[in-house]
Design a protein around this motif. Structure first.
Motif, PDB file in Angstrom:
ATOM      1  N   GLU A 179       0.956  -1.150   0.074  1.00  0.00           N
ATOM      2  CA  GLU A 179       0.043  -0.078   0.031  1.00  0.00           C
ATOM      3  C   GLU A 179       0.936   1.179   0.076  1.00  0.00           C
ATOM      4  N   PRO A 180       0.794   2.152  -0.889  1.00  0.00           N
ATOM      5  CA  PRO A 180       1.571   3.388  -1.037  1.00  0.00           C
ATOM      6  C   PRO A 180       1.735   4.120  -0.003  1.00  0.00           C
ATOM      7  N   LYS A 181       0.331   4.316   0.847  1.00  0.00           N
ATOM      8  CA  LYS A 181       0.140   5.196   1.890  1.00  0.00           C
ATOM      9  C   LYS A 181       1.132   4.853   3.045  1.00  0.00           C
ATOM     10  N   ASP A 182       1.459   3.505   3.087  1.00  0.00           N
ATOM     11  CA  ASP A 182       2.112   3.000   4.283  1.00  0.00           C
ATOM     12  C   ASP A 182       3.753   3.211   4.176  1.00  0.00           C
ATOM     13  N   LEU A 183       4.294   3.660   2.925  1.00  0.00           N
ATOM     14  CA  LEU A 183       5.469   3.647   2.639  1.00  0.00           C
ATOM     15  C   LEU A 183       6.385   4.797   3.059  1.00  0.00           C
ATOM     16  N   ASN A 184       7.645   4.723   3.575  1.00  0.00           N
ATOM     17  CA  ASN A 184       8.665   5.890   3.657  1.00  0.00           C
ATOM     18  C   ASN A 184       9.781   5.433   2.975  1.00  0.00           C
ATOM     19  N   ARG A 185       9.866   4.001   2.493  1.00  0.00           N
ATOM     20  CA  ARG A 185      11.197   3.737   1.735  1.00  0.00           C
ATOM     21  C   ARG A 185      10.811   2.700   0.812  1.00  0.00           C
ATOM     22  N   LEU A 186      11.153   2.657  -0.265  1.00  0.00           N
ATOM     23  CA  LEU A 186      10.879   1.665  -1.323  1.00  0.00           C
ATOM     24  C   LEU A 186      12.248   0.826  -1.874  1.00  0.00           C
ATOM     25  N   VAL A 187      11.838  -0.550  -2.097  1.00  0.00           N
ATOM     26  CA  VAL A 187      12.795  -1.298  -2.821  1.00  0.00           C
ATOM     27  C   VAL A 187      12.316  -1.702  -4.086  1.00  0.00           C
ATOM     28  N   LEU A 188      13.190  -1.680  -5.047  1.00  0.00           N
ATOM     29  CA  LEU A 188      12.683  -1.824  -6.561  1.00  0.00           C
ATOM     30  C   LEU A 188      13.782  -2.697  -7.201  1.00  0.00           C
ATOM     31  N   GLY A 189      13.140  -3.766  -7.941  1.00  0.00           N
ATOM     32  CA  GLY A 189      14.104  -4.668  -8.534  1.00  0.00           C
ATOM     33  C   GLY A 189      13.138  -5.612  -9.832  1.00  0.00           C
ATOM     34  N   ILE A 190      13.956  -6.869  -9.763  1.00  0.00           N
ATOM     35  CA  ILE A 190      13.356  -7.394 -10.762  1.00  0.00           C
ATOM     36  C   ILE A 190      13.061  -8.979 -10.129  1.00  0.00           C
ATOM     37  N   CYS A 191      11.710  -9.487 -10.620  1.00  0.00           N
ATOM     38  CA  CYS A 191      11.436 -10.771 -10.204  1.00  0.00           C
ATOM     39  C   CYS A 191      11.353 -11.613 -11.431  1.00  0.00           C
ATOM     40  N   SER A 192      12.084 -12.634 -11.265  1.00  0.00           N
ATOM     41  CA  SER A 192      12.305 -13.612 -12.720  1.00  0.00           C
ATOM     42  C   SER A 192      11.667 -15.106 -12.259  1.00  0.00           C
ATOM     43  N   PHE A 193      11.095 -15.488 -13.473  1.00  0.00           N
ATOM     44  CA  PHE A 193      10.508 -16.955 -13.266  1.00  0.00           C
ATOM     45  C   PHE A 193      10.947 -17.860 -14.353  1.00  0.00           C
ATOM     46  N   LYS A 224      13.842 -18.462 -15.402  1.00  0.00           N
ATOM     47  CA  LYS A 224      14.864 -17.472 -15.845  1.00  0.00           C
ATOM     48  C   LYS A 224      14.439 -17.108 -17.227  1.00  0.00           C
ATOM     49  N   LYS A 225      13.341 -16.918 -17.450  1.00  0.00           N
ATOM     50  CA  LYS A 225      12.582 -16.376 -18.706  1.00  0.00           C
ATOM     51  C   LYS A 225      11.879 -15.234 -18.418  1.00  0.00           C
ATOM     52  N   ALA A 226      10.581 -15.437 -18.014  1.00  0.00           N
ATOM     53  CA  ALA A 226       9.625 -14.098 -17.693  1.00  0.00           C
ATOM     54  C   ALA A 226      10.250 -13.359 -16.712  1.00  0.00           C
ATOM     55  N   GLN A 227      10.262 -12.127 -16.905  1.00  0.00           N
ATOM     56  CA  GLN A 227      10.522 -11.080 -15.867  1.00  0.00           C
ATOM     57  C   GLN A 227       9.541 -10.094 -15.723  1.00  0.00           C
ATOM     58  N   ILE A 228       9.284  -9.464 -14.414  1.00  0.00           N
ATOM     59  CA  ILE A 228       8.358  -8.494 -13.949  1.00  0.00           C
ATOM     60  C   ILE A 228       9.385  -7.536 -13.089  1.00  0.00           C
ATOM     61  N   LEU A 229       9.064  -6.106 -13.415  1.00  0.00           N
ATOM     62  CA  LEU A 229       9.635  -5.257 -12.506  1.00  0.00           C
ATOM     63  C   LEU A 229       8.587  -5.188 -11.195  1.00  0.00           C
ATOM     64  N   VAL A 230       9.198  -5.043 -10.029  1.00  0.00           N
ATOM     65  CA  VAL A 230       8.474  -5.102  -8.905  1.00  0.00           C
ATOM     66  C   VAL A 230       8.978  -4.087  -7.723  1.00  0.00           C
ATOM     67  N   ALA A 238       8.181 -12.900  -4.216  1.00  0.00           N
ATOM     68  CA  ALA A 238       8.535 -13.705  -5.181  1.00  0.00           C
ATOM     69  C   ALA A 238       8.682 -15.160  -5.297  1.00  0.00           C
ATOM     70  N   GLY A 239       9.201 -15.456  -3.960  1.00  0.00           N
ATOM     71  CA  GLY A 239       9.205 -16.967  -3.764  1.00  0.00           C
ATOM     72  C   GLY A 239       7.929 -17.571  -3.678  1.00  0.00           C
ATOM     73  N   ASN A 240       6.805 -17.067  -3.344  1.00  0.00           N
ATOM     74  CA  ASN A 240       5.428 -17.444  -3.131  1.00  0.00           C
ATOM     75  C   ASN A 240       4.955 -17.392  -4.695  1.00  0.00           C
ATOM     76  N   ALA A 241       5.328 -16.698  -5.683  1.00  0.00           N
ATOM     77  CA  ALA A 241       4.865 -16.538  -7.028  1.00  0.00           C
ATOM     78  C   ALA A 241       5.566 -17.569  -7.804  1.00  0.00           C
ATOM     79  N   GLY A 242       6.495 -18.309  -7.094  1.00  0.00           N
ATOM     80  CA  GLY A 242       7.367 -19.247  -7.947  1.00  0.00           C
ATOM     81  C   GLY A 242       8.570 -18.535  -8.982  1.00  0.00           C
ATOM     82  N   GLY A 243       9.011 -17.388  -8.214  1.00  0.00           N
ATOM     83  CA  GLY A 243      10.090 -16.547  -8.838  1.00  0.00           C
ATOM     84  C   GLY A 243      11.250 -16.470  -7.682  1.00  0.00           C
ATOM     85  N   THR A 244      12.248 -15.554  -8.298  1.00  0.00           N
ATOM     86  CA  THR A 244      13.117 -15.009  -7.484  1.00  0.00           C
ATOM     87  C   THR A 244      13.392 -13.742  -7.688  1.00  0.00           C
TER      88      THR A 244
END
Length: 520
Positions: A107-121, A123-129, A141-147
């Motif tokens: 939830e954006p309203k609860d944030l004061n710091r943000l970590v950004l990176g890549i979730c890979s599935f 070794k092919k599909a990737q999304i920015l999270v 990412a682990g729950n979604a089956g990725g890293t």
């Protein structure tokens, strides 16, 4: 085109006369217009003049369709050139700010710091999270089956209201912070917040009512040189500040993708099943589609969704089950939990690989129990246990029974609320050898056919997957409405094959006079 007192040169490209794609309308010689077009401009230079989902064109009248497009373009240009397009631009500011999009899972309203990176599935599909912490993103990412691989972090500031449109000068560190500073809730200079200790490149994300946008600074030649020339680390922030007017930016924006946002987006801002503890008994052909529907209605959000089944996914199940071949020979409850957990990483799920009757004591504390087995014998057993619990302790959760009639001709759901004067499940068919009180099948309907297989596999009732989906849809609506205001009608029926069924209006059901389960 004459737009008020202004002549606008346009080019229209009609590449598809089925109008599956809207004709492109480009504004030519934009630099010669007396007013800069600040909104409704697509990245390829064309005008965003209509919403494809609601603006329909007739392939059999292409001339009128093209004329309609030009009329829409005229109305859009009239607002841009003679009206006040600021509101439209502010609504679109994220798209104009950057094409780089991160899925923000918190939830954006609860944030004061943000970590950004890549979730890979795989070794092919990737999304920015993006999310609140690196640990949180690794778990998601682990729950979604990725890293998850971290890219950078950004300070988060919150705007007073909507962000005003930026100018061309904002794409430097100084320009961006000067533009944003009067609009955000922060006591000191915004540039200091963005630079921080300068262990990493300065970065910032702004949470506003109209956008979630951010930037990361690019190093100038002087800053690169200072980092390799033995400058004290404490001097680097000052160097960034000195170079701020020359520092270019990598821009990005975030798309709100928290689980709460996912479940409320299509429900007018409320997820009726969030905070409700639900238990589904039976994860087969009905239970699989039903479980997914309930998760999308908020089940498993801030409360547990329990899935109970002792059976495994077999090849013969694949023709009408929501799960596919990758889950063969896995327990149905565990496989369904794994699949839903991968699709919705923040949902709270629990699988119980047990005979359903062993779960009776466990489910007594839930807010609602759903019997999705479609097994009349089991439903009678669950009904009897509930009545016994009511007699012993005075309570048992409301219980929804789902069933399919004939070879998938109709579906029915019944909610036993266990209140005085309301029917139990057995009241729907008090005489075991007789028909149902509210039988949706016509007397002329085909007799239910059973497919006989070897003794090791047993018989089954064949019907196509639409019956399972309609039964699940009927039950999902029933559950959602039960937790909403103005609920009524405990018995609900859906006709899968209207030719062989009768319409039974939604209704409440009185106790059957000679019900062996609940009548005195």
């Amino acid at each position: 085109m004459k737009v008020g007192s202004i002549s606008v040169s346009l080019e229209i490209e009609v590449a598809d006369y089925d109008f599956l794609e809207l004709p492109k309308i480009r504004v030519l010689k934009r630099e010669s217009l007396p007013k800069r077009l600040k909104a409704h401009m697509v990245s390829d230079g064309s005008l965003c003049y209509a919403d494809k989902a609601t603006f329909l064109l007739d392939r059999y009248q292409p001339d009128r369709s093209v004329s309609s497009c030009l009329q829409q373009a005229h109305a859009t240009l009239s607002n841009l050139l003679h009206g006040n397009p600021t509101a439209a631009y502010m609504a679109e500011v994220a798209a104009y700010w950057s094409k780089t999009s991160y899925c923000l899972i918190d939830e954006p309203k609860d944030l004061n710091r943000l970590v950004l990176g890549i979730c890979s599935f795989d070794k092919k599909a990737q999304i920015l999270v993006a999310g609140s912490t690196e640990k949180r993103l690794h778990t998601w990412a682990g729950n979604a089956g990725g890293t998850f691989t971290r890219s950078f972090e950004a300070s988060v500031v919150h705007a007073v209201d909507a962000i005003r449109p930026p100018s061309l000068e904002t794409l430097t560190l100084k320009g961006a912070t000067d533009w944003l500073e009067p609009q955000v809730l922060i006591p000191g200079p915004l540039i200091d917040t963005a630079i921080g200790t300068a262990k990493d490149r300065p970065s910032l994300m702004v949470v506003a009512s109209n956008a979630l946008i951010g930037f990361r600074a690019e190093k100038t030649a002087l800053i690169k040189k200072s980092e390799t020339s033995g400058f004290r680390p404490s001097a680097i922030p000052g160097m960034w500040k000195k170079e701020a007017h020359r520092v270019n930016l990598e821009t990005f924006h975030c798309v709100h993708a928290s689980h709460a946002q996912i479940t409320t987006r299509n429900l007018n801002g409320s997820a009726p099943l969030s905070n409700q503890r639900l238990a589904i008994i039976g994860c087969g052909t009905i239970g699989g589609y039903l479980a997914r529907s309930l998760v999308q209605l908020g089940a498993g959000q801030n409360a547990n969704l329990l899935l109970v089944d002792h059976d495994d996914i077999k090849p013969e199940n694949l023709g009408r089950h929501i799960l596919g071949a990758r889950h063969l020979w896995r327990n149905k409850a565990e496989a369904l939990t794994a699949q839903l957990g991968a699709d919705f990483p923040d949902v709270h799920l629990e699988a119980m690989n047990e005979q359903a009757q062993r779960a009776f004591d466990r489910i007594s504390s839930y807010d609602l129990v759903i019997d999705a087995t479609g097994d009349e014998q089991f439903s009678n057993a669950l009904n009897a246990f509930a009545l016994g619990a009511l007699k012993a302790s005075g309570s048992f959760p409301p219980t929804l029974f789902t069933m399919i009639f004939g070879n998938g001709l109709a579906a029915q759901s019944y909610l036993a609320r266990w209140k005085n004067g309301s029917a139990c499940y057995r009241c729907l068919k008090p005489h075991f050898e007789s028909s149902w009180r509210f039988n949706p099948l016509k007397s002329t309907a085909k007799k239910t056919e059973t497919a006989i297989r070897p003794c090791s596999q047993g018989a089954f009732v064949p019907f196509a997957v639409p019956a399972s989906m309609q039964a699940a849809g009927l039950a999902a609506n029933h559950v959602a409405e039960f937790f909403s205001e103005g609920y009524s009608h405990d018995l609900r029926t859906a006709q899968v094959d209207p030719a062989q069924t009768v319409n039974i209006p939604f209704k409440n059901v009185d106790v059957a006079q000679f019900c062996p389960a609940c009548s005195n």
